[in-house]
Design a protein around this motif. Structure first.
Motif, PDB file in Angstrom:
ATOM      1  N   SER A  30     -28.550 129.068 -33.003  1.00 56.56           N
ATOM      2  CA  SER A  30     -28.017 128.112 -33.970  1.00 56.56           C
ATOM      3  C   SER A  30     -28.047 126.724 -33.337  1.00 56.56           C
ATOM      4  CB  SER A  30     -26.606 128.491 -34.419  1.00 56.56           C
ATOM      5  OG  SER A  30     -25.732 128.546 -33.323  1.00 56.56           O
ATOM      6  N   VAL A  31     -28.326 125.718 -34.169  1.00 58.18           N
ATOM      7  CA  VAL A  31     -28.497 124.356 -33.679  1.00 58.18           C
ATOM      8  C   VAL A  31     -27.651 123.405 -34.515  1.00 58.18           C
ATOM      9  CG1 VAL A  31     -30.156 122.488 -33.274  1.00 58.18           C
ATOM     10  CG2 VAL A  31     -30.865 124.868 -32.971  1.00 58.18           C
ATOM     11  N   VAL A  32     -26.919 122.517 -33.831  1.00 59.00           N
ATOM     12  CA  VAL A  32     -26.197 121.427 -34.468  1.00 59.00           C
ATOM     13  C   VAL A  32     -26.747 120.147 -33.863  1.00 59.00           C
ATOM     14  CG1 VAL A  32     -23.957 120.311 -34.811  1.00 59.00           C
ATOM     15  CG2 VAL A  32     -24.115 122.814 -34.825  1.00 59.00           C
ATOM     16  N   ALA A  33     -27.305 119.277 -34.713  1.00 55.26           N
ATOM     17  CA  ALA A  33     -27.856 118.002 -34.260  1.00 55.26           C
ATOM     18  C   ALA A  33     -27.102 116.876 -34.959  1.00 55.26           C
ATOM     19  CB  ALA A  33     -29.341 117.924 -34.575  1.00 55.26           C
ATOM     20  N   LYS A  34     -26.672 115.879 -34.176  1.00 51.28           N
ATOM     21  CA  LYS A  34     -25.939 114.735 -34.729  1.00 51.28           C
ATOM     22  C   LYS A  34     -26.714 113.471 -34.416  1.00 51.28           C
ATOM     23  CE  LYS A  34     -21.554 117.071 -34.104  1.00 51.28           C
ATOM     24  NZ  LYS A  34     -20.309 117.141 -33.349  1.00 51.28           N
ATOM     25  N   LEU A  35     -27.042 112.728 -35.457  1.00 50.80           N
ATOM     26  CA  LEU A  35     -27.783 111.487 -35.332  1.00 50.80           C
ATOM     27  C   LEU A  35     -26.801 110.325 -35.260  1.00 50.80           C
ATOM     28  CD1 LEU A  35     -30.699 110.378 -35.327  1.00 50.80           C
ATOM     29  CD2 LEU A  35     -30.500 110.143 -37.811  1.00 50.80           C
ATOM     30  N   GLU A  45     -27.258 123.698 -28.909  1.00 45.59           N
ATOM     31  CA  GLU A  45     -27.914 124.951 -29.273  1.00 45.59           C
ATOM     32  C   GLU A  45     -27.111 126.116 -28.719  1.00 45.59           C
ATOM     33  OE1 GLU A  45     -32.553 123.471 -28.914  1.00 45.59           O
ATOM     34  OE2 GLU A  45     -31.841 125.097 -27.653  1.00 45.59           O
ATOM     35  N   THR A  46     -26.839 127.090 -29.554  1.00 44.88           N
ATOM     36  CA  THR A  46     -26.193 128.314 -29.093  1.00 44.88           C
ATOM     37  C   THR A  46     -27.225 129.431 -29.179  1.00 44.88           C
ATOM     38  OG1 THR A  46     -24.055 127.544 -29.911  1.00 44.88           O
ATOM     39  CG2 THR A  46     -24.256 129.885 -29.402  1.00 44.88           C
TER      40      THR A  46
END
Length: 129
Positions: A30-35, A45-46
Motif C-alpha cells: 500500500s502506498v500513501v503519497a503526499k504532494l 509504502e507498506t
C-alpha cells in the motif's frame, strides 16, 4: 554435446544444498503519497511479505527519471499490533537496510543464521521523498 551440457547442468543444480533455497512473496503493498506546495512528494509504502527458507534480504527498486532521485528517510518493521520499530541504515545483518538513490536492500537475517521457518509474515514501512 548438448546431452553432455544438459547432464552437467543437472549434476550441478542437483548438488545445490536445500538450505540455499528460499522464497519471498509480496502479499500486499500500500502506498500513501503526499504532494507539497513546491511539487515535492513524500511517500510511505507498506509492504506485507511472506518469507520462507534461506532468504537473507529483499530488494526494492525506486525508479526515477535521469534528473531525479529518491531519498529514503527510514525503514521500519511493523509488528502484529501495528507498533513500528526503526531499522538501522547500515548493511549490518538482521533489522537493517541500506539505501541508494535508485533503491534499497532490507536484511531479514544474517547469512550465518538458520533458514527462516516457512510462512513467516512481516510488514515493512519505507518512507522516502
Amino acid at each position: 554435446m548438448k546431452r553432455t551440457i544438459a547432464l552437467g547442468l543437472v549434476v550441478l543444480l542437483g548438488s545445490l544444498p536445500a538450505a540455499a533455497q528460499g522464497q519471498l512473496e509480496w502479499n500486499k503493498t500500500s502506498v500513501v503519497a503526499k504532494l507539497d506546495n513546491n511539487g515535492g512528494v513524500s511517500v510511505e509504502e507498506t509492504h506485507e511479505v511472506t518469507i520462507s527458507g534461506d532468504v537473507t534480504y529483499g530488494y526494492r527498486n525506486l525508479l526515477s527519471g535521469a534528473d531525479q532521485s529518491a531519498l529514503v528517510h527510514g525503514v521500519s518493521l511493523i509488528d502484529s499490533l501495528g507498533v513500528k520499530r526503526a531499522l538501522k541504515n547500515a548493511p549490518d545483518g538482521p533489522d537493517s537496510y541500506q539505501s541508494w538513490a535508485w533503491g534499497l536492500q532490507i536484511w531479514f537475517k544474517a547469512e550465518s543464521d538458520p533458514p527462516i521457518e516457512p510462512g513467516v509474515r512481516m510488514s515493512y514501512l519505507i518512507e522516502y521523498t
